[in-house]
Scaffold this motif. Structure first.
Motif, PDB file in Angstrom:
ATOM      1  N   PRO A   1       0.829  -1.206   0.000  1.00 46.28           N
ATOM      2  CA  PRO A   1       0.000   0.000   0.000  1.00 46.28           C
ATOM      3  C   PRO A   1       0.861   1.252   0.000  1.00 46.28           C
ATOM      4  N   PRO A   2       0.357   2.332  -0.583  1.00 53.81           N
ATOM      5  CA  PRO A   2       1.140   3.576  -0.605  1.00 53.81           C
ATOM      6  C   PRO A   2       1.331   4.123   0.805  1.00 53.81           C
ATOM      7  N   VAL A   3       2.486   4.696   1.041  1.00 56.60           N
ATOM      8  CA  VAL A   3       2.750   5.344   2.324  1.00 56.60           C
ATOM      9  C   VAL A   3       2.252   6.779   2.226  1.00 56.60           C
ATOM     10  N   LEU A   4       1.271   7.118   3.066  1.00 58.53           N
ATOM     11  CA  LEU A   4       0.642   8.433   3.004  1.00 58.53           C
ATOM     12  C   LEU A   4       0.705   9.124   4.355  1.00 58.53           C
ATOM     13  N   PRO A   5       0.789  10.442   4.374  1.00 54.60           N
ATOM     14  CA  PRO A   5       0.562  11.152   5.629  1.00 54.60           C
ATOM     15  C   PRO A   5      -0.873  10.911   6.081  1.00 54.60           C
ATOM     16  N   PRO A   6      -1.165  11.067   7.357  1.00 48.66           N
ATOM     17  CA  PRO A   6      -2.562  10.931   7.796  1.00 48.66           C
ATOM     18  C   PRO A   6      -3.447  11.942   7.069  1.00 48.66           C
ATOM     19  N   PRO A   7      -4.738  11.643   6.942  1.00 47.70           N
ATOM     20  CA  PRO A   7      -5.633  12.524   6.170  1.00 47.70           C
ATOM     21  C   PRO A   7      -5.563  13.988   6.579  1.00 47.70           C
ATOM     22  N   GLU A   8      -5.427  14.248   7.883  1.00 46.01           N
ATOM     23  CA  GLU A   8      -5.415  15.637   8.339  1.00 46.01           C
ATOM     24  C   GLU A   8      -4.160  16.388   7.878  1.00 46.01           C
ATOM     25  N   GLN A   9      -3.125  15.664   7.445  1.00 49.02           N
ATOM     26  CA  GLN A   9      -1.923  16.307   6.924  1.00 49.02           C
ATOM     27  C   GLN A   9      -1.890  16.336   5.398  1.00 49.02           C
TER      28      GLN A   9
ATOM     29  N   ALA B   1       4.072  23.885 -10.033  1.00 42.45           N
ATOM     30  CA  ALA B   1       5.353  23.186  -9.900  1.00 42.45           C
ATOM     31  C   ALA B   1       5.143  21.678  -9.948  1.00 42.45           C
ATOM     32  N   PRO B   2       4.677  21.128 -11.082  1.00 42.46           N
ATOM     33  CA  PRO B   2       4.479  19.674 -11.177  1.00 42.46           C
ATOM     34  C   PRO B   2       5.801  18.933 -11.050  1.00 42.46           C
ATOM     35  N   SER B   3       5.741  17.727 -10.489  1.00 46.35           N
ATOM     36  CA  SER B   3       6.977  16.965 -10.278  1.00 46.35           C
ATOM     37  C   SER B   3       7.494  16.326 -11.551  1.00 46.35           C
ATOM     38  N   GLY B   4       6.604  16.102 -12.527  1.00 50.22           N
ATOM     39  CA  GLY B   4       6.989  15.408 -13.747  1.00 50.22           C
ATOM     40  C   GLY B   4       6.953  13.901 -13.629  1.00 50.22           C
ATOM     41  N   LYS B   5       6.607  13.389 -12.448  1.00 49.92           N
ATOM     42  CA  LYS B   5       6.564  11.933 -12.234  1.00 49.92           C
ATOM     43  C   LYS B   5       5.270  11.302 -12.720  1.00 49.92           C
ATOM     44  N   GLY B   6       4.202  12.082 -12.852  1.00 52.38           N
ATOM     45  CA  GLY B   6       2.914  11.524 -13.262  1.00 52.38           C
ATOM     46  C   GLY B   6       2.281  10.680 -12.181  1.00 52.38           C
ATOM     47  N   GLU B   7       2.229  11.184 -10.946  1.00 51.97           N
ATOM     48  CA  GLU B   7       1.698  10.423  -9.818  1.00 51.97           C
ATOM     49  C   GLU B   7       0.667  11.236  -9.041  1.00 51.97           C
ATOM     50  N   MET B   8      -0.337  10.537  -8.527  1.00 52.47           N
ATOM     51  CA  MET B   8      -1.285  11.084  -7.556  1.00 52.47           C
ATOM     52  C   MET B   8      -1.461  10.046  -6.446  1.00 52.47           C
ATOM     53  N   ARG B   9      -1.410  10.503  -5.203  1.00 49.74           N
ATOM     54  CA  ARG B   9      -1.631   9.628  -4.053  1.00 49.74           C
ATOM     55  C   ARG B   9      -2.527  10.359  -3.064  1.00 49.74           C
ATOM     56  N   GLY B  10      -3.372   9.583  -2.387  1.00 53.32           N
ATOM     57  CA  GLY B  10      -4.185  10.228  -1.368  1.00 53.32           C
ATOM     58  C   GLY B  10      -5.266   9.331  -0.820  1.00 53.32           C
ATOM     59  N   TRP B  11      -6.133   9.959  -0.021  1.00 49.06           N
ATOM     60  CA  TRP B  11      -7.239   9.284   0.649  1.00 49.06           C
ATOM     61  C   TRP B  11      -8.539   9.588  -0.084  1.00 49.06           C
TER      62      TRP B  11
ATOM     63  N   PHE C   1      -3.502   5.152  -5.205  1.00 51.06           N
ATOM     64  CA  PHE C   1      -2.263   5.516  -5.863  1.00 51.06           C
ATOM     65  C   PHE C   1      -2.477   5.394  -7.366  1.00 51.06           C
ATOM     66  N   VAL C   2      -2.260   6.486  -8.094  1.00 49.29           N
ATOM     67  CA  VAL C   2      -2.457   6.513  -9.540  1.00 49.29           C
ATOM     68  C   VAL C   2      -1.164   6.986 -10.190  1.00 49.29           C
TER      69      VAL C   2
ATOM     70  N   ASP D   1      -2.650   3.919 -14.306  1.00 46.08           N
ATOM     71  CA  ASP D   1      -2.822   2.717 -13.492  1.00 46.08           C
ATOM     72  C   ASP D   1      -3.171   3.145 -12.077  1.00 46.08           C
ATOM     73  N   ALA D   2      -4.242   2.575 -11.544  1.00 45.36           N
ATOM     74  CA  ALA D   2      -4.687   2.918 -10.193  1.00 45.36           C
ATOM     75  C   ALA D   2      -4.711   1.677  -9.313  1.00 45.36           C
ATOM     76  N   GLU D   3      -4.325   1.866  -8.046  1.00 51.15           N
ATOM     77  CA  GLU D   3      -4.468   0.842  -7.011  1.00 51.15           C
ATOM     78  C   GLU D   3      -5.285   1.452  -5.878  1.00 51.15           C
ATOM     79  N   VAL D   4      -6.176   0.641  -5.325  1.00 51.95           N
ATOM     80  CA  VAL D   4      -7.018   1.089  -4.208  1.00 51.95           C
ATOM     81  C   VAL D   4      -6.851   0.103  -3.057  1.00 51.95           C
ATOM     82  N   TRP D   5      -6.511   0.649  -1.880  1.00 53.79           N
ATOM     83  CA  TRP D   5      -6.252  -0.161  -0.689  1.00 53.79           C
ATOM     84  C   TRP D   5      -7.232   0.213   0.405  1.00 53.79           C
ATOM     85  N   ASP D   6      -7.665  -0.793   1.190  1.00 53.65           N
ATOM     86  CA  ASP D   6      -8.597  -0.512   2.281  1.00 53.65           C
ATOM     87  C   ASP D   6      -7.860  -0.410   3.612  1.00 53.65           C
ATOM     88  N   THR D   7      -8.623  -0.232   4.680  1.00 47.93           N
ATOM     89  CA  THR D   7      -8.024  -0.036   6.004  1.00 47.93           C
ATOM     90  C   THR D   7      -7.409  -1.312   6.560  1.00 47.93           C
ATOM     91  N   ALA D   8      -7.679  -2.453   5.919  1.00 48.02           N
ATOM     92  CA  ALA D   8      -7.050  -3.712   6.322  1.00 48.02           C
ATOM     93  C   ALA D   8      -5.788  -3.997   5.519  1.00 48.02           C
TER      94      ALA D   8
END
Length: 291
Positions: free
Chosen positions: A138-146, A182-192, A247-248, A261-268
């Motif tokens: 699963p992607p490593v993400l900051p907590p939603p509030e961050q 200021a795009p990173s050029g990596k072509g990535e989106m991650r989040g909740w 993670f896209v 390409d997208a991956e979706v992970w749950d709380t488990a």
């Protein structure tokens, strides 16, 4: 009315997503729907929302409850208003059933226009064993509030987008440079991801989730409309309650088209959905008249 059709209508009271993706059986294999303006970005109806409507009709028409794989080709842009979904069972088996469906709308002169064509396989997710062998994490993400929502800076969706009011997306700040030029050029989106009304995720809502994030083209420095040509989604498990991690990524843009390409992970920490779509790279900041 068939038992399945009654259940399809009953589910429409559960949440805004359920109400707005509800279908009504008109005759065997034919369902009426209404495309809500609340799931539009500019004037276009979100492709994942359309997929959920068609998948709901197929769930009612086929003997198994859950989409395992759903492939959609988007033929013409959809607009809010009445629609009809026509389904056909291609093959039914003990554990899997394959069906196809098309969503149609009507022009002002009454001409019927096909918007989306779908081929899907359905089964029962609860019957699958729990044995998992995987190298993905699963992607490593900051907590939603961050993480950052549209209220924290330049909006990921236009101001006149109803879609942004119906989903709760919190992006990893590391993938939001595009919002400040200021795009990173990596072509990535991650989040909740969650639905704004706190409806818990299920296999049908996963079809929306995979097509909900800002286009990865933004992180390549290409701002504007990114229409989907084809989208295939694999639903791997029934998600646990709670917010989803998404993670896209895009690895190849060529000839004016890119894959996502997208991956979706749950709380488990389970990979509950995967998708790949082909989309046209942005050419302007507004939605096109057609594909």
């Amino acid at each position: 009315m068939a038992q399945g059709a009654r259940e399809a209508q009953a589910s429409a009271t559960d949440s805004e997503f359920d109400r707005d993706t509800s279908v009504t059986l008109r005759e065997p294999g034919v369902y009426d729907a209404d495309l809500s303006e609340g799931w539009t970005i500019l004037s276009a109806v979100n492709g994942g929302y359309l997929l959920a409507i068609v998948a709901r009709a197929l769930r009612d028409a086929l003997p198994h409850p859950d989409p395992f794989t759903v492939t959609a080709h988007y033929l013409t842009p959809s607009k809010p208003g009445p629609a009809v979904v026509r389904t056909e069972a291609v093959r039914t088996g003990r554990t899997l059933a394959t069906g196809q469906a098309s969503l149609f709308q009507y022009e002002a002169d009454g001409t019927e226009v096909e918007r989306v064509r779908v081929l899907a396989a359905y089964g029962a997710l609860h019957s699958l064993d729990d044995d998992v062998h995987t190298s993905v994490k699963p992607p490593v993400l900051p907590p939603p509030e961050q993480c950052l929502g549209t209220e924290d800076g330049p909006a990921a969706f236009p101001d006149d987008s109803g879609f942004a009011q119906r989903v709760a997306i919190r992006l990893d700040p590391a993938t939001t440079g595009w919002a400040v030029g200021a795009p990173s050029g990596k072509g990535e989106m991650r989040g909740w991801f969650s639905l704004a009304d706190a409806r818990e995720p299920d296999p049908l809502s996963l079809l929306l989730t995979v097509d909900s994030f800002p286009p990865t083209a933004f992180d390549l420095g290409l701002m504007g409309w990114t229409p989907t040509v084809e989208l295939t989604t694999h639903v791997r498990a029934r998600p646990a309650p709670g917010p989803l991690r998404v993670f896209v990524t895009t690895r190849n843009l060529a000839g004016g088209y890119l894959e996502e390409d997208a991956e979706v992970w749950d709380t488990a920490d389970r990979l509950v959905a995967q998708s790949r779509q082909l989309a046209r790279a942005p050419r302007s900041g507004r939605a096109p008249e057609g594909r």
